[in-house]
Motif scaffolding. Structure first.
Motif, short mmCIF file in Angstrom:
data_model
loop_
_atom_site.label_atom_id
_atom_site.label_comp_id
_atom_site.label_asym_id
_atom_site.label_seq_id
_atom_site.Cartn_x
_atom_site.Cartn_y
_atom_site.Cartn_z
N SER A 1 3.19 17.98 0.75
CA SER A 1 2.31 18.95 1.32
C SER A 1 1.68 18.30 2.46
CB SER A 1 1.07 19.20 -0.01
OG SER A 1 0.05 19.72 0.70
N MET A 2 1.51 19.07 3.27
CA MET A 2 0.91 18.88 4.67
C MET A 2 -0.57 18.62 4.52
SD MET A 2 3.16 18.41 6.91
CE MET A 2 1.94 18.49 8.43
N ASP A 3 -1.08 19.20 3.48
CA ASP A 3 -2.54 19.04 3.06
C ASP A 3 -2.99 17.82 2.55
OD1 ASP A 3 -3.17 21.38 4.64
OD2 ASP A 3 -2.89 22.77 2.65
N ASN A 4 -2.13 17.45 1.32
CA ASN A 4 -2.62 16.44 0.47
C ASN A 4 -1.63 15.18 0.36
OD1 ASN A 4 -4.57 18.27 -0.54
ND2 ASN A 4 -2.82 19.16 -1.74
N CYS A 5 -0.36 15.24 0.80
CA CYS A 5 0.41 14.06 0.92
C CYS A 5 0.21 13.17 1.80
CB CYS A 5 1.70 14.56 1.08
SG CYS A 5 2.84 13.32 0.72
N ARG A 6 -0.49 11.83 1.29
CA ARG A 6 -0.67 10.81 2.24
C ARG A 6 0.54 10.00 2.91
NH1 ARG A 6 -5.23 8.02 -1.26
NH2 ARG A 6 -3.72 6.49 -1.18
N LEU A 7 1.57 10.24 2.20
CA LEU A 7 3.11 9.65 2.74
C LEU A 7 3.42 10.58 3.69
CD1 LEU A 7 4.80 8.61 -0.45
CD2 LEU A 7 3.54 7.06 1.19
N ARG A 8 3.53 11.87 3.69
CA ARG A 8 3.89 12.74 4.83
C ARG A 8 3.11 13.11 5.92
NH1 ARG A 8 5.78 15.50 8.30
NH2 ARG A 8 7.16 17.36 8.05
N ASN A 9 1.64 12.99 5.57
CA ASN A 9 1.00 13.21 6.66
C ASN A 9 -0.33 12.30 6.55
OD1 ASN A 9 -0.10 14.69 8.91
ND2 ASN A 9 -1.18 16.45 7.62
N PRO A 10 -0.05 11.03 6.71
CA PRO A 10 -1.02 10.05 7.04
C PRO A 10 -2.19 10.08 7.96
CG PRO A 10 0.73 8.94 7.77
CD PRO A 10 1.29 10.33 7.39
N ARG B 1 0.87 -1.30 0.16
CA ARG B 1 -0.01 -0.14 -0.01
C ARG B 1 0.83 1.35 0.02
NH1 ARG B 1 -2.94 -3.14 3.70
NH2 ARG B 1 -2.12 -2.03 5.42
N LEU B 2 1.99 1.15 0.86
CA LEU B 2 2.73 2.23 0.69
C LEU B 2 3.60 2.54 -0.24
CD1 LEU B 2 4.16 4.43 2.69
CD2 LEU B 2 6.01 2.77 3.35
N ARG B 3 4.03 1.53 -1.19
CA ARG B 3 4.57 1.72 -2.50
C ARG B 3 3.59 2.22 -3.39
NH1 ARG B 3 4.49 -3.99 -4.99
NH2 ARG B 3 2.67 -3.21 -5.06
N ASP B 4 2.31 1.80 -3.41
CA ASP B 4 1.28 2.31 -4.30
C ASP B 4 1.01 3.69 -4.10
OD1 ASP B 4 1.27 -0.36 -5.28
OD2 ASP B 4 -0.50 -0.98 -4.50
N GLU B 5 1.01 4.05 -2.57
CA GLU B 5 0.75 5.73 -2.69
C GLU B 5 1.93 6.27 -3.10
OE1 GLU B 5 -0.04 6.06 1.66
OE2 GLU B 5 -1.89 4.89 1.40
N LEU B 6 3.35 5.72 -3.02
CA LEU B 6 4.55 6.64 -3.41
C LEU B 6 4.26 6.83 -4.95
CD1 LEU B 6 7.23 7.43 -2.84
CD2 LEU B 6 7.94 5.15 -3.25
N ASN B 7 3.65 5.86 -5.70
CA ASN B 7 3.53 6.11 -6.95
C ASN B 7 2.82 7.23 -7.41
OD1 ASN B 7 4.96 3.70 -7.84
ND2 ASN B 7 3.29 2.26 -7.82
N THR B 8 2.04 7.75 -6.52
CA THR B 8 1.09 8.90 -6.78
C THR B 8 2.05 10.06 -6.56
OG1 THR B 8 0.45 9.09 -4.42
CG2 THR B 8 -0.96 8.02 -5.98
N CYS B 9 3.11 10.08 -5.72
CA CYS B 9 4.04 11.11 -5.57
C CYS B 9 5.28 11.30 -6.63
CB CYS B 9 4.74 11.06 -4.37
SG CYS B 9 3.45 11.26 -2.99
N ILE B 10 5.40 10.20 -7.34
CA ILE B 10 6.68 10.18 -8.38
C ILE B 10 6.36 11.55 -9.13
CG2 ILE B 10 7.79 8.95 -10.00
CD1 ILE B 10 7.17 6.48 -8.52
N GLY B 11 7.47 12.48 -9.01
CA GLY B 11 7.64 13.59 -9.85
C GLY B 11 6.87 14.66 -9.20
N CYS B 12 5.97 14.41 -8.22
CA CYS B 12 5.43 15.56 -7.55
C CYS B 12 6.50 16.44 -6.65
CB CYS B 12 4.35 15.07 -6.60
SG CYS B 12 3.39 16.25 -5.62
#
Length: 146
Positions: free
Chosen positions: A118-127, A103-114
């Motif tokens: 963001s404290m508001d939107n990033c599920r990795l930084r602020n789950p 699940r973490l790997r798949d969430e990371l895929n949404t961040c590649i290149g980003c």
């Protein structure tokens, strides 16, 4: 001879004497003292050390291993049935960890290149930011809670 010295146990188990002392301090293995006040270990401790090392290799902490041993009861032997119980539990725990990592790997895929983190939107930084719904900043301090 059913008892061995700490040095013999260390050599046979492939660990240092300090490691055995640490395991004993954590309650994972047990020794007796002889008349000369030297530690003596029952040969059963060889199997316990092997189980500890295997569990560590699988990623379990010593705290988790101690908990698993406590669930086996006061028995110091690791029997075939005990091993079966531990194996089933380890398999389940490893499966859960693998699924969480996927699940973490798949969430990371949404961040590649980003790169925003963001404290508001990033599920990795602020789950699971439950307090974020109450406002920005130190809401616990501003709210007077301790």
């Amino acid at each position: 001879m059913s008892e061995i010295s700490v040095g013999q146990l260390a050599r046979r188990a492939g660990v240092s004497v300090a490691t055995l002392h640490f395991y004993e301090q954590k309650g994972l293995i047990h020794s007796q003292r002889n008349a000369g006040n030297q530690r003596r270990y029952n040969r059963r401790m060889l199997r316990r050390v092997a189980v500890i090392k295997t569990a560590q290799r699988l990623g379990f902490s010593l705290r988790e291993i101690a908990e698993m041993f406590r669930e086996l009861g006061e028995q110091q032997d690791i029997t075939k049935d005990n091993w079966q119980q531990l194996s089933v539990r380890w398999h389940q725990a490893l499966t859960e960890r693998i699924e969480a990592m996927q699940r973490l790997r798949d969430e990371l895929n949404t961040c590649i290149g980003c790169g925003c983190l963001s404290m508001d939107n990033c599920r990795l930084r602020n789950p699971d930011d439950a307090l974020g719904e109450q406002g920005s900043g130190p809401v616990l301090w501003e709210g007077g809670e301790s």
